[in-house]
Design an enzyme around this catalytic site. Structure first.
Site, PDB file in Angstrom:
ATOM      1  N   LYS A 131     -21.278 107.157 -40.571  1.00 16.95           N
ATOM      2  CA  LYS A 131     -21.050 107.847 -41.845  1.00 16.95           C
ATOM      3  C   LYS A 131     -20.321 109.178 -41.657  1.00 16.95           C
ATOM      4  O   LYS A 131     -19.729 109.695 -42.593  1.00 16.95           O
ATOM      5  CB  LYS A 131     -22.378 108.103 -42.552  1.00 16.95           C
ATOM      6  CG  LYS A 131     -23.256 106.851 -42.711  1.00 16.95           C
ATOM      7  CD  LYS A 131     -23.332 106.151 -43.773  1.00 16.95           C
ATOM      8  CE  LYS A 131     -24.102 105.029 -44.270  1.00 16.95           C
ATOM      9  NZ  LYS A 131     -24.843 104.137 -43.447  1.00 16.95           N
TER      10      LYS A 131
HETATM   11  C1  LIG Z   1     -24.969 102.792 -43.542  1.00 17.02           C
HETATM   12  C2  LIG Z   1     -25.094 102.023 -42.287  1.00 17.02           C
HETATM   13  C3  LIG Z   1     -24.745 100.666 -42.222  1.00 17.02           C
HETATM   14  C4  LIG Z   1     -24.285  99.885 -43.434  1.00 17.02           C
HETATM   15  O1  LIG Z   1     -23.049 100.310 -43.937  1.00 17.02           O
HETATM   16  P1  LIG Z   1     -22.644  99.956 -45.463  1.00 17.02           P
HETATM   17  O2  LIG Z   1     -21.371 100.656 -45.694  1.00 17.02           O
HETATM   18  O3  LIG Z   1     -23.765 100.492 -46.309  1.00 17.02           O
HETATM   19  O4  LIG Z   1     -22.547  98.487 -45.549  1.00 17.02           O
HETATM   20  C5  LIG Z   1     -24.853 100.035 -41.001  1.00 17.02           C
HETATM   21  N1  LIG Z   1     -25.302 100.681 -39.906  1.00 17.02           N
HETATM   22  C6  LIG Z   1     -25.648 101.977 -39.929  1.00 17.02           C
HETATM   23  C7  LIG Z   1     -26.163 102.609 -38.681  1.00 17.02           C
HETATM   24  C8  LIG Z   1     -25.554 102.696 -41.109  1.00 17.02           C
HETATM   25  O5  LIG Z   1     -25.905 103.985 -41.129  1.00 17.02           O
END
Ligand SMILES: *Cc1c(COP(=O)(O)O)cnc(C)c1O
Length: 513
Positions: A131
């Site tokens: 993120k």
């Molecule tokens: C948020 C997240 C996901 C999923 O991503 P999306 O965009 O919500 O599908 C997968 N792995 C981790 C570690 C995350 O923080």
């Protein structure tokens, strides 16, 4: 005169973003013909009708993919973001401010060969989760959008998190002038390390609150607030916005690393330009994988997009049958950031699959809200299945995959990445064409030390920090300093509320940020 000044001079200084955007506004809602410019869409997050902002011309074919792939990572970012989010002026300087000195690797997201596949490591930013790629950029976009639109009210970011968005958003927005940030996470629904990351957050403009409920409860309460206060202030002088992937400003920066991985395969001599590359994506809210589909719409030779789910397999079922049904048991798994039953970004894909029929999308979303399910047409399902495959991975299989991968290749994946590695194996067995397979790695294994230790056959000992040290000994790897450095920091936030009280909490606290 800079472009920002030029754009500013066209609007009165105190104008707020209005729904009466110029006809050239490239974004529209998935649920009506409400339009917005890119800076307006970023500031609002959600459209006033509860829809998500989409660019109907995403696949217009006017993007120089080859030229883009030849640039360095920051150059590629700037070029892609200028195309996806027009009207921001000098994107290059926003990109440099976002990323320079904040990622451990100059490549931003290194591509590592693991067995026969490639792992795209997205977790080298300030909070050790993927993120960060988007949430380093979003505050820059938000600040520029405030200038461009002449926004004078404070922007308060409401964030629902399944664990990782919360910290990445706090890191991005703490002490940013003109903004406040409020984070809601599921009480006892995130890893001990994720909790420590959020509860130790400093900053004068932050609030962090645990909710007795799951991620879907947090996300739906927050989305309702965005709808209710789309055109008005919850308290005077405050506007709400979103740092979740429902915000197009959060989604767009994620398109970039699909290009970076492709460029890296070209550089390594593994492919020549034009050859398809498959991507396997550990999926929750469907933002990360949708960014891959956007990359394909821009013209990147993406082969198949493989959606990997954990035991919460609502997307596997949807992509197989065309029926989205959230009326099912919710599992708390060892990959908590994917413990989601309502995947918001699917709404964007439905818009394109329905050929832009916003009434159809609105109907499906209302049905999901009121009845808990919807079914798309056979034609729409065909459209989606042209690009997407789907596989899921249970709890035992997740841990087995971590063990297998570490012992066979020496590479230690986190639990989310393990779900994707398992899906990659199923995919290769069932339908693989022979294209290179890139598995997106979304978090450092040190974010989930207890689960990873268990997978390796070790009994986790002591608190999260002792477990990190234990995992370091067992694996021979170093934990990221951003995680080990949390040890001994004071916990500054202790609010725990019922899920029914989220709106009250926001109204009570939004003014003090
Ligand atoms: C948020 C997240 C996901 C999923 O991503 P999306 O965009 O919500 O599908 C997968 N792995 C981790 C570690 C995350 O923080």
């Amino acid at each position: 005169m800079s472009l920002i000044d030029l754009l500013k001079s066209r609007r009165p200084a105190d104008a707020q973003p209005s729904s009466a955007a110029p006809a050239s506004a490239p974004f529209r809602s998935t649920r009506s013909d409400a339009r917005a410019t890119a800076p307006e869409a970023v500031l609002r997050g959600l459209a006033p009708d509860g829809g998500l902002y989409v660019d109907p011309e995403i696949a217009s074919g006017n993007f120089d993919v080859r030229g883009c792939l030849a640039l360095d990572p920051l150059g590629q970012s700037a070029k892609i973001l200028s195309r996806l989010l027009p009207g921001f002026g000098d994107m290059g300087s926003l990109v440099r401010r976002a990323y320079e000195g904040r990622f451990a690797s100059k490549e931003l997201t290194p591509l590592v060969p693991v067995g026969e596949n490639y792992v795209l490591e997205l977790f080298h930013g300030p909070t050790a989760a993927f993120k960060d790629v988007a949430l380093c950029m979003l505050p820059q976009l938000m600040t520029a959008a405030r200038e461009i639109t002449g926004m004078t009210d404070k922007t308060v970011i409401l964030t629902a998190t399944s664990g990782d968005t919360g910290k990445a958003a706090l890191e991005g927005f703490h002490d940013v002038p003109g903004t406040g940030i409020m984070v809601f996470f599921p009480h006892k629904g995130v890893s001990a390390v994720q909790e420590a990351q959020m509860l130790t957050q400093e900053g004068a403009n932050v609030a962090v609150c645990a909710v007795k409920g799951n991620f879907d409860d947090c996300q739906s309460a927050v989305k309702q607030l965005f709808s209710r206060y789309a055109d008005s202030a919850p308290v005077p002088g405050v506007r709400l916005s979103s740092a979740n992937s429902i915000n197009i400003g959060r989604l767009a920066p994620q398109v970039v690393y699909y290009f970076l991985a492709y460029a890296s395969l070209m550089k390594q001599g593994r492919i020549t330009y034009g050859a398809p590359v498959d991507y396997v994506v550990p999926t929750g809210n469907f933002g990360d994988i949708l960014a891959g589909w956007y990359a394909k719409q821009l013209g990147l030779p993406v082969g198949r997009l493989v959606c990997a789910s954990n035991a919460n397999r609502v997307l596997t079922d949807f992509l197989t049958t065309g029926v989205y049904d959230r009326r099912r048991e919710f599992f708390k798994t060892s990959s908590p950031s994917m413990d989601i039953l309502v995947s918001s970004n699917l709404e964007r894909l439905l818009f394109y699959a329905a050929g832009g029929d916003t009434a159809c999308v609105k109907n499906d979303m209302l049905r999901l809200q009121n009845s808990g399910y919807y079914k798309i047409s056979a034609k729409a399902l065909d459209f989606i299945r042209k690009d997407f495959s789907a596989y899921c991975c249970g709890e035992a299989e997740t841990l087995a995959e971590i063990r297998r991968c570490f012992s066979e290749t020496g590479y230690l994946p986190d639990t989310h990445t393990a779900v994707a590695l398992h899906a990659a194996q199923l995919y290769k067995k069932e339908e693989h064409s022979g294209a290179p397979v890139v598995v997106l790695s979304t978090a450092s294994p040190f974010k989930f030390p207890a689960a990873v230790l268990t997978a390796l056959g070790e009994a986790p000992e002591g608190d999260a920090f002792q477990q990190m040290a234990q995992l370091a000994r067992v694996s021979g790897l170093e934990p990221p300093v951003s995680l080990s450095g949390l040890q001994g920091k004071a916990y500054l936030h202790n609010d725990v509320i019922e899920k029914a009280d989220i709106a009250d909490y926001v109204l009570k606290n939004v003014g003090r940020l």
